[in-house]
Design a protein around this motif. Structure first.
Motif, PDB file in Angstrom:
ATOM      1  N   ASP A 172       0.849  -1.139   0.014  1.00 35.69           N
ATOM      2  CA  ASP A 172      -0.071  -0.138   0.016  1.00 35.69           C
ATOM      3  C   ASP A 172       0.856   1.147   0.037  1.00 35.69           C
ATOM      4  O   ASP A 172       0.532   2.430  -0.458  1.00 35.69           O
ATOM      5  N   SER A 173       1.983   1.136   0.464  1.00 38.23           N
ATOM      6  CA  SER A 173       2.893   2.252   0.604  1.00 38.23           C
ATOM      7  C   SER A 173       3.183   2.804  -0.593  1.00 38.23           C
ATOM      8  O   SER A 173       3.718   3.914  -0.972  1.00 38.23           O
ATOM      9  N   ILE A 174       3.096   1.899  -1.797  1.00 33.67           N
ATOM     10  CA  ILE A 174       3.345   2.154  -3.307  1.00 33.67           C
ATOM     11  C   ILE A 174       2.200   2.400  -3.905  1.00 33.67           C
ATOM     12  O   ILE A 174       1.883   3.548  -4.661  1.00 33.67           O
ATOM     13  N   CYS A 180       5.602  11.455  -9.601  1.00 28.86           N
ATOM     14  CA  CYS A 180       6.657  10.655  -9.232  1.00 28.86           C
ATOM     15  C   CYS A 180       6.563   9.514  -8.711  1.00 28.86           C
ATOM     16  O   CYS A 180       7.805   8.806  -8.566  1.00 28.86           O
ATOM     17  N   SER A 181       5.560   9.074  -8.420  1.00 22.78           N
ATOM     18  CA  SER A 181       5.317   7.847  -7.557  1.00 22.78           C
ATOM     19  C   SER A 181       5.122   6.767  -8.618  1.00 22.78           C
ATOM     20  O   SER A 181       4.942   6.896  -9.817  1.00 22.78           O
ATOM     21  N   THR A 182       5.276   5.511  -8.356  1.00 21.30           N
ATOM     22  CA  THR A 182       5.282   4.278  -9.306  1.00 21.30           C
ATOM     23  C   THR A 182       3.729   4.376  -9.929  1.00 21.30           C
ATOM     24  O   THR A 182       3.807   4.214 -11.141  1.00 21.30           O
ATOM     25  N   PRO A 183       2.613   4.319  -9.318  1.00 19.44           N
ATOM     26  CA  PRO A 183       1.476   4.415 -10.010  1.00 19.44           C
ATOM     27  C   PRO A 183       1.287   5.585 -11.043  1.00 19.44           C
ATOM     28  O   PRO A 183       0.814   5.233 -12.222  1.00 19.44           O
ATOM     29  N   ASP A 184       1.640   6.653 -10.655  1.00 18.78           N
ATOM     30  CA  ASP A 184       1.449   8.026 -11.665  1.00 18.78           C
ATOM     31  C   ASP A 184       2.696   7.708 -12.688  1.00 18.78           C
ATOM     32  O   ASP A 184       2.361   7.815 -13.938  1.00 18.78           O
ATOM     33  N   ILE A 185       3.780   7.072 -12.629  1.00 19.87           N
ATOM     34  CA  ILE A 185       4.499   6.666 -13.736  1.00 19.87           C
ATOM     35  C   ILE A 185       4.103   5.641 -14.594  1.00 19.87           C
ATOM     36  O   ILE A 185       4.260   5.749 -15.957  1.00 19.87           O
ATOM     37  N   MET A 186       3.628   4.600 -14.135  1.00 19.36           N
ATOM     38  CA  MET A 186       2.826   3.613 -14.794  1.00 19.36           C
ATOM     39  C   MET A 186       1.800   4.158 -15.619  1.00 19.36           C
ATOM     40  O   MET A 186       1.509   3.854 -16.720  1.00 19.36           O
ATOM     41  N   ASP A 187       1.011   4.905 -15.078  1.00 20.89           N
ATOM     42  CA  ASP A 187      -0.015   5.667 -15.836  1.00 20.89           C
ATOM     43  C   ASP A 187       0.512   6.333 -17.023  1.00 20.89           C
ATOM     44  O   ASP A 187      -0.190   6.369 -18.067  1.00 20.89           O
ATOM     45  N   LEU A 188       1.353   7.154 -16.760  1.00 20.49           N
ATOM     46  CA  LEU A 188       2.142   7.864 -17.809  1.00 20.49           C
ATOM     47  C   LEU A 188       2.436   7.092 -18.896  1.00 20.49           C
ATOM     48  O   LEU A 188       2.385   7.469 -20.318  1.00 20.49           O
ATOM     49  N   VAL A 189       3.340   5.774 -18.699  1.00 18.72           N
ATOM     50  CA  VAL A 189       3.600   4.913 -19.605  1.00 18.72           C
ATOM     51  C   VAL A 189       2.721   4.406 -20.439  1.00 18.72           C
ATOM     52  O   VAL A 189       2.754   4.140 -21.637  1.00 18.72           O
ATOM     53  N   ASN A 190       1.427   4.102 -19.770  1.00 20.80           N
ATOM     54  CA  ASN A 190       0.387   3.412 -20.318  1.00 20.80           C
ATOM     55  C   ASN A 190      -0.514   4.470 -21.077  1.00 20.80           C
ATOM     56  O   ASN A 190      -1.631   4.095 -21.643  1.00 20.80           O
ATOM     57  N   ASN A 191      -0.228   5.893 -21.071  1.00 19.02           N
ATOM     58  CA  ASN A 191      -0.993   7.065 -21.597  1.00 19.02           C
ATOM     59  C   ASN A 191      -2.328   7.250 -21.076  1.00 19.02           C
ATOM     60  O   ASN A 191      -3.309   7.471 -21.620  1.00 19.02           O
TER      61      ASN A 191
END
Length: 294
Positions: A221-223, A231-242
Motif C-alpha cells: 500500500d505504501s506504493i 513521481c510515484s510508481t502508480p503515476d509513472i505507470m499511468d504515464l507509460v500507459n498513456n
C-alpha cells in the motif's frame, strides 16, 4: 656518463645506489648499499599523484572516501615495509650511514603511532559499541516467515524491486525481478510486472505475470496509494500507459482515462472478476500476497 647520472624531470628520490639496500640476516641494512642520487621513482610518483586526486575527491564528496581509504592504506603499508625509504630518511636525519638503526626505528615509530591512535580513538570506539540498535519491522518479518512456511522452493514471486531483494535474501525463493536495474531486459520486464500498480484489467495483469511464471504477487500500500507529483510508481505507470494520473491533469494532451480502476487497489475488494485469477492468501498492515490461479 656524468650526464646520465644527473637528475631528470619528474618525481625522484635521492639515494646512493640503483638497487635497494641489502638486509643482513639480523635484519640490519648494509650501509654500503644505500641508494644513490638519480634513481627515478615513476611508480611512486604515479601512486602518490593518484592518491592526491582521490583525496581531493573524498574531501569534496564525503561518500567518495571509499575510493581513497583503501589506496591510502596500501600506500601506508608499502611505505612502512619499504627499507629503502626508512634508510633514506635515517641517513638524512642522522647525517651518516646508519642502516643498522632502520628496523628498530621503524618498529618503534609504528608501535608509537598505533598506541597514539588507539588512545585518541578509544572513547569514540566505546561510544560506537554502546550505541546498540535493533531492527524492528514486524510486518516484514511476518511476510518473510509466511513465505518460508507456505510457499514451495520452486514458486516464483513478483513485487517491487527493493522488496524482491529482501525476499531472495531471507527466503531463497525465485523472484521475477530485482534491483539490478542497469540491464535493459530487466527494465523492460519490470515495466511489465509493474502493471499491477497501473490501471489495467485483471486479465491483462494476470497474463503478464503468467508470462514470467509468477506464482505469487506481493502488493504494498505504501506504493499503491502513494501519489507525489507524478513521481510515484502508480503515476509513472499511468504515464507509460498513456493514462491520466491521479491528479486528473490531461498533460500531455494525448493522455486519456483508463477503462479500469487501479489494479493494486481494486484487487483488495475480492470481487468475482478478480477472485477467479488472484486468491488473497496473506495480509498485514503493510503487505498483501495473492496467489495466481493457473
Amino acid at each position: 656518463m656524468n650526464d646520465q647520472n644527473q637528475k631528470k624531470d619528474g618525481c625522484q628520490i635521492s639515494s646512493n645506489q640503483t638497487k635497494p639496500p641489502r638486509s643482513d640476516n639480523d635484519g640490519s641494512v648494509d650501509s654500503t648499499e644505500s641508494l644513490s642520487p638519480g634513481v627515478e621513482r615513476q611508480d611512486l610518483c604515479f601512486h602518490i599523484g593518484q592518491s592526491l586526486i582521490l583525496g581531493l575527491l573524498a574531501v569534496s564528496t564525503l561518500r567518495m572516501k571509499c575510493f581513497w581509504s583503501p589506496y591510502l592504506c596500501i600506500l601506508t603499508s608499502a611505505g612502512i615495509s619499504d627499507p629503502t625509504l626508512w634508510t633514506f630518511f635515517l641517513n638524512k636525519v642522522s647525517g651518516g650511514q646508519r642502516g643498522y638503526l632502520m628496523n628498530p626505528v621503524r618498529h618503534l615509530v609504528l608501535i608509537t603511532l598505533i598506541l597514539y591512535l588507539g588512545n585518541q580513538q578509544t572513547t569514540r570506539m566505546n561510544d560506537e559499541l554502546e550505541n546498540l540498535r535493533e531492527f524492528y519491522d514486524p510486518d516484514t518479518v511476518d511476510l518473510m516467515q509466511w513465505i518460508q512456511q507456505n510457499t514451495g522452493q520452486d514458486d516464483a514471486i513478483s513485487g517491487s524491486m527493493q522488496l524482491m531483494a529482501g525476499v531472495k535474501l531471507c527466503t531463497g525463493r525465485t523472484i521475477t525481478n530485482h534491483p539490478h536495474f542497469e540491464d535493459k531486459g530487466l527494465r523492460d520486464r519490470t515495466q511489465e510486472l509493474y502493471q499491477m500498480y497501473g490501471k489495467e484489467s485483471p486479465d491483462y495483469v494476470h497474463q503478464l505475470l503468467i508470462k514470467y511464471n509468477t506464482s505469487y504477487i506481493i502488493l504494498e500500500d505504501s506504493i499503491c496509494l502513494s501519489h507525489r507529483g507524478r513521481c510515484s510508481t502508480p503515476d509513472i505507470m499511468d504515464l507509460v500507459n498513456n493514462h491520466i494520473p491521479e491528479d486528473g491533469i490531461q498533460d500531455p494532451p494525448y493522455l486519456e482515462e483508463s477503462d479500469y480502476p487501479r489494479f493494486c487497489d481494486e484487487v483488495r475488494y475480492d470481487s468475482p472478476e478478480y477472485r477467479k485469477l488472484f486468491k488473497p492468501v496473506f495480509e498485514n498492515k503493510t503487505f498483501r500476497i495473492y496467489k495466481l490461479h493457473r
